[in-house]
Design an enzyme around this catalytic site. Sequence first.
Site, mmCIF file in Angstrom:
data_model
loop_
_atom_site.group_PDB
_atom_site.id
_atom_site.type_symbol
_atom_site.label_atom_id
_atom_site.label_comp_id
_atom_site.label_asym_id
_atom_site.label_seq_id
_atom_site.Cartn_x
_atom_site.Cartn_y
_atom_site.Cartn_z
ATOM 1 C CE1 TYR A 1 -3.267 2.854 0.396
ATOM 2 C CE2 TYR A 1 -4.019 1.809 2.415
ATOM 3 C CZ TYR A 1 -4.161 2.783 1.447
ATOM 4 O OH TYR A 1 -5.213 3.682 1.528
ATOM 5 C CB CYS A 2 0.919 4.315 0.103
ATOM 6 S SG CYS A 2 1.502 6.026 0.001
ATOM 7 C CB VAL A 3 5.775 4.693 0.730
ATOM 8 C CG1 VAL A 3 5.376 4.470 2.180
ATOM 9 C CG2 VAL A 3 7.286 4.641 0.602
#
Length: 610
Positions: A346-348
């Site tokens: 998720y995301c970074v």
Amino acid sequence: MATREDSDKERKEGQSKVEQYLVKDPERFAVNIARAIEEAGKAAAAWTGPRERGELRDTMAEPMTDMVKTFSKLTEYWLSDPARAVEAQTRLFSGYMNVWSNAVQRLGDQSVEDVEKPDKGDKRFQDPEWGENAFFDFLKQAYLVTSRWANDLVDHAEGLDEHTRHKAQFYVKQITQAISPSNFLLTNPEIFRETMASNGENLVRGMKMLAEDIEAGHGDLKLRQSDRTRFEVGKNIATTPGKVVARSDVAEIIQYEPATQSVLKRPLLICPPWINKFYILDLNAEKSFIRWAVEQGHTVFVISWVNPDERHGRKDWEAYIREGLQFALDTIEEATGEREVNAIGYCVGGTLLAAALALFAQEGEERIRSVTFFTTQVDFTHAGDLKVFVDEDQIASLEKSMEGKGYLDGTKMATAFNMLRAGDLIWPYMVNNYMRGREPMPFDLLYWNSDSTRMSAANHSYYLRNCYLDNRLTRGGLQLAGRTVSLSDVTIPVYNLAAREDHIAPARSVFHGCRFFGGEVEYVMAGSGHIAGVVNPPAAGKYQHWTGGKPEGDFEEWISAAKENPGSWWPHWQAWTEKQDDRRVEPRKPGGKSLKPLAEAPGEYVRVRV
């Protein structure tokens, strides 16, 4: 013809409207103003104390310098040609004259409409007095003229490079939102009335809250966005049953209790971002993706990242891969005996996972057999609004500020994210908390948003330089463990989820990143933004998602040809996952026979607050 009774009624109404802006009890008002000043003094002391003791260094000079440099390039364009400068000034003056003329007309005829109206969805000017009171109406329209003129200056300035224009737009937006008349006591009719009605007691409460929030931020303002007393991690938030089955210096590995009579053979590993805490995926029973995945038959493992301190300053991406991702894979194998795993980033956390997969491909590490990315960028050509904070000067300044402590303060990163949506996440709370003196409403999402984390210096510097600044993950040159890694080596199936209104990982950016993987990519676009687009349980019946052909060619053409499906994307993902491997086995207890649980979920690392 107006009767005498009508005239008396209008006169009384006029008096009533004036009286609501007058002090009711001068003595009590004076006492409360003195109390508010006393509380404001406490707030000032909470701010100056850590600086006087050398515990906190002001870092406002660097962003202010960058803003001045950016505006210098903007003004250079407009002032370099006298005719151009005069034309810009004339447009502003003309706008003011239109507002003045409109105000004069409305004095005689209230049915005359404003020449400047707020944008649809702008909640700042909802109070009736913004339209009915000539003073406040004039302020509102003059402000709208000024802010729109300032934005036009940026949009129509020629010769600005893309990054400078992006920064100029961002800084203008911050300034225009900050100077809105809705943010000040004497120019906000609603706050003005409340102050008079309560004889200033709202200001006493507000200044007391301000002092408390600066104290909580250890000298910086820790803006409260939710009633913190109503939530407790592990009590009424992040409550899906499970155990911490392993712990390293940077991560706890949580395995969740099974909830079905059989489970998918492949365990599911979730790698969340370390910029926020993992329980965004486990807010409550109704919103929890983790709980839902367990109920679909997944054996779910989650990485809960440490909230770093001085000890973690040198922990870089390789450390997070070895002591986080690879440590989790070892834990899964020991707990379940399985060497094939489905993974989510998720995301970074997804960016780290993508880089790790490229490294694993060279090292022969093949335990991750399919990967899903939630709003993840691997290519930063079309990166979102966070790019405003990234250039060589700003990164160098940030690295210098992290040198001493070995980490970036959580409040700094939280403020940066809040600034991306200052009109929603900063100014409404400044007004509600410190002027109206009201506690914000309890809201689990905003509680999570304010539960910020620190950034390890080496990790954060590596991320900003290699991803946002140099875009090395797709351009080549990303070094991990002494190897130059390439996403083309990642040939396992990819499910790549974007969110249409995402300003952090724009859907276009996620789409563009699909082309760099070496295998099949399923691109799906959810409705809403970075959080709501992901955390969208099927039972809510909200939003929609788009599915279509291969993520190739033009992004807008893909959207035009894609199929719009109502509701959550979660069932679509579940079907895709089972398509990879739908074999089922007996449910697995956390830790299996080999690992003794260390703690109940959600663990200890997630409870550490900034």
